[in-house]
Write a protein that holds these residues in place. Structure first.
Motif, short mmCIF file in Angstrom:
data_model
loop_
_atom_site.label_atom_id
_atom_site.label_comp_id
_atom_site.label_asym_id
_atom_site.label_seq_id
_atom_site.Cartn_x
_atom_site.Cartn_y
_atom_site.Cartn_z
N ALA A 71 48.74 41.81 30.94
CA ALA A 71 49.39 42.95 31.59
C ALA A 71 48.36 43.99 32.04
O ALA A 71 48.46 44.55 33.13
CB ALA A 71 50.42 43.59 30.65
N ARG A 72 47.37 44.27 31.19
CA ARG A 72 46.32 45.21 31.57
C ARG A 72 45.58 44.73 32.80
O ARG A 72 45.28 45.51 33.72
CB ARG A 72 45.33 45.41 30.42
CG ARG A 72 45.73 46.47 29.44
CD ARG A 72 44.60 46.88 28.54
NE ARG A 72 43.49 47.49 29.23
CZ ARG A 72 42.58 48.27 28.66
NH1 ARG A 72 42.67 48.54 27.36
NH2 ARG A 72 41.59 48.80 29.34
N SER A 73 45.28 43.44 32.85
CA SER A 73 44.57 42.88 33.99
C SER A 73 45.39 43.03 35.27
O SER A 73 44.85 43.39 36.33
CB SER A 73 44.25 41.39 33.75
OG SER A 73 43.38 41.23 32.65
N LEU A 74 46.70 42.77 35.18
CA LEU A 74 47.55 42.88 36.36
C LEU A 74 47.69 44.33 36.81
O LEU A 74 47.65 44.63 38.01
CB LEU A 74 48.93 42.29 36.06
CG LEU A 74 48.97 40.75 35.91
CD1 LEU A 74 50.32 40.31 35.36
CD2 LEU A 74 48.70 40.08 37.26
N ILE A 75 47.84 45.25 35.85
CA ILE A 75 47.98 46.67 36.20
C ILE A 75 46.71 47.19 36.87
O ILE A 75 46.76 47.92 37.86
CB ILE A 75 48.29 47.51 34.94
CG1 ILE A 75 49.69 47.18 34.43
CG2 ILE A 75 48.17 49.00 35.24
CD1 ILE A 75 50.00 47.78 33.07
N MET A 76 45.55 46.78 36.32
CA MET A 76 44.27 47.24 36.85
C MET A 76 43.78 46.39 38.02
O MET A 76 42.69 46.62 38.55
CB MET A 76 43.21 47.24 35.74
CG MET A 76 43.61 48.03 34.48
SD MET A 76 44.22 49.70 34.83
CE MET A 76 42.71 50.47 35.45
N GLU A 77 44.60 45.40 38.40
CA GLU A 77 44.29 44.51 39.52
C GLU A 77 42.94 43.81 39.34
O GLU A 77 42.14 43.70 40.27
CB GLU A 77 44.32 45.30 40.85
CG GLU A 77 45.68 45.92 41.14
CD GLU A 77 45.72 46.69 42.44
OE1 GLU A 77 44.65 46.91 43.04
OE2 GLU A 77 46.83 47.06 42.87
N GLU A 78 42.73 43.34 38.11
CA GLU A 78 41.52 42.61 37.79
C GLU A 78 41.77 41.11 37.91
O GLU A 78 42.90 40.65 37.77
CB GLU A 78 41.05 42.94 36.37
CG GLU A 78 40.74 44.41 36.16
CD GLU A 78 40.51 44.75 34.70
OE1 GLU A 78 39.94 45.81 34.43
OE2 GLU A 78 40.92 43.94 33.83
#
Length: 236
Positions: A71-78
């Motif tokens: 989820a963090r990766s998707l939010i930060m567009e990583e």
């Protein structure tokens, strides 16, 4: 969802009992049965397990911190890949769905090596004790939300990620079974401590990590969603 409702109705258990077993609020179970709420993947998994059933074997384990990392990766567009990245990207229609599903897939109290204690100490006194012990830490939970300007009245639980043994720190802090402060101590996992910000001598978790941690406990879900709303407004 109809299958979950059927299992609930046929279980012979009260909604409050099912909620306790699943680690969700009674109102969540009530709204699902009434057809007012579609459960996230995480909530559906926990309800089905609480009722004594299991999803197919290809589903992830009940507490999977990879969901929060994804989820963090998707939010930060990583750039990221894997089961949870694909699942969240496909099924989470909104960012609220994203954080709720991720948080519910990795409940704070069920994460590996989590230590939970009760104490009468204030957050600042706890942070001071951790720093005095020479332990690197990152604070999350309700205290972090307040530090980011989101008011809260629950004041539980306080979440602390530490570099080293969570169990050792849990033993070092004073325990008080009647204390009003619940403290959840977790070890650094290589992701949750990233992006921490220091303010007034306290190391606070990244704002979106705080949201995900708040949504990993049904008691602080509403606070997490309020904080998320503020963050998205400031993002424009």
């Amino acid at each position: 969802m109809q299958e979950i409702v059927r299992l609930i109705n046929e279980s012979g258990l009260s909604k409050s009992a099912i909620a306790r077993r699943a680690g969700v609020s009674t109102s969540t179970v009530t709204r699902i049965v009434a057809g007012e709420l579609d459960p996230t993947i995480g909530t559906a998994t926990r309800l089905i397990n609480a009722l004594g059933y299991q999803f197919p074997s290809q589903m992830p384990r009940l507490c999977d911190t990879r969901a929060v990392h994804a989820a963090r990766s998707l939010i930060m567009e990583e750039q990221a890949e894997g089961y949870w990245v694909e699942t969240l990207d496909r099924w989470a229609c909104t960012i609220s769905d994203l954080v709720l599903t991720a948080g519910q897939a990795a409940p704070i109290l069920q994460r590996p090596e989590t230590v939970s204690i009760r104490t009468s100490w204030s957050p600042l006194r706890i942070f001071g004790a951790v720093s005095a012990a020479g332990t690197r830490y990152v604070a999350s939970g309700w205290a972090a939300a307040v530090a980011y300007g989101v008011p809260d009245a629950t004041q539980n639980p306080l979440v602390i990620y530490v570099d080293g043994g969570a169990a050792a720190l849990g033993l070092a802090l004073p325990h008080d079974p009647n204390g009003g402060r619940e403290v959840c101590i977790l070890p650094f996992d290589g992701v949750s401590e990233q992006g921490a910000q220091v303010s007034d001598g306290v190391s606070w978790a990244d704002s979106y990590q705080v949201v995900l941690d708040l949504c990993a406990d049904h008691r602080t879900e509403e606070l997490g969603l309020r904080m998320l709303s503020r963050l998205e407004e400031s993002r424009g």
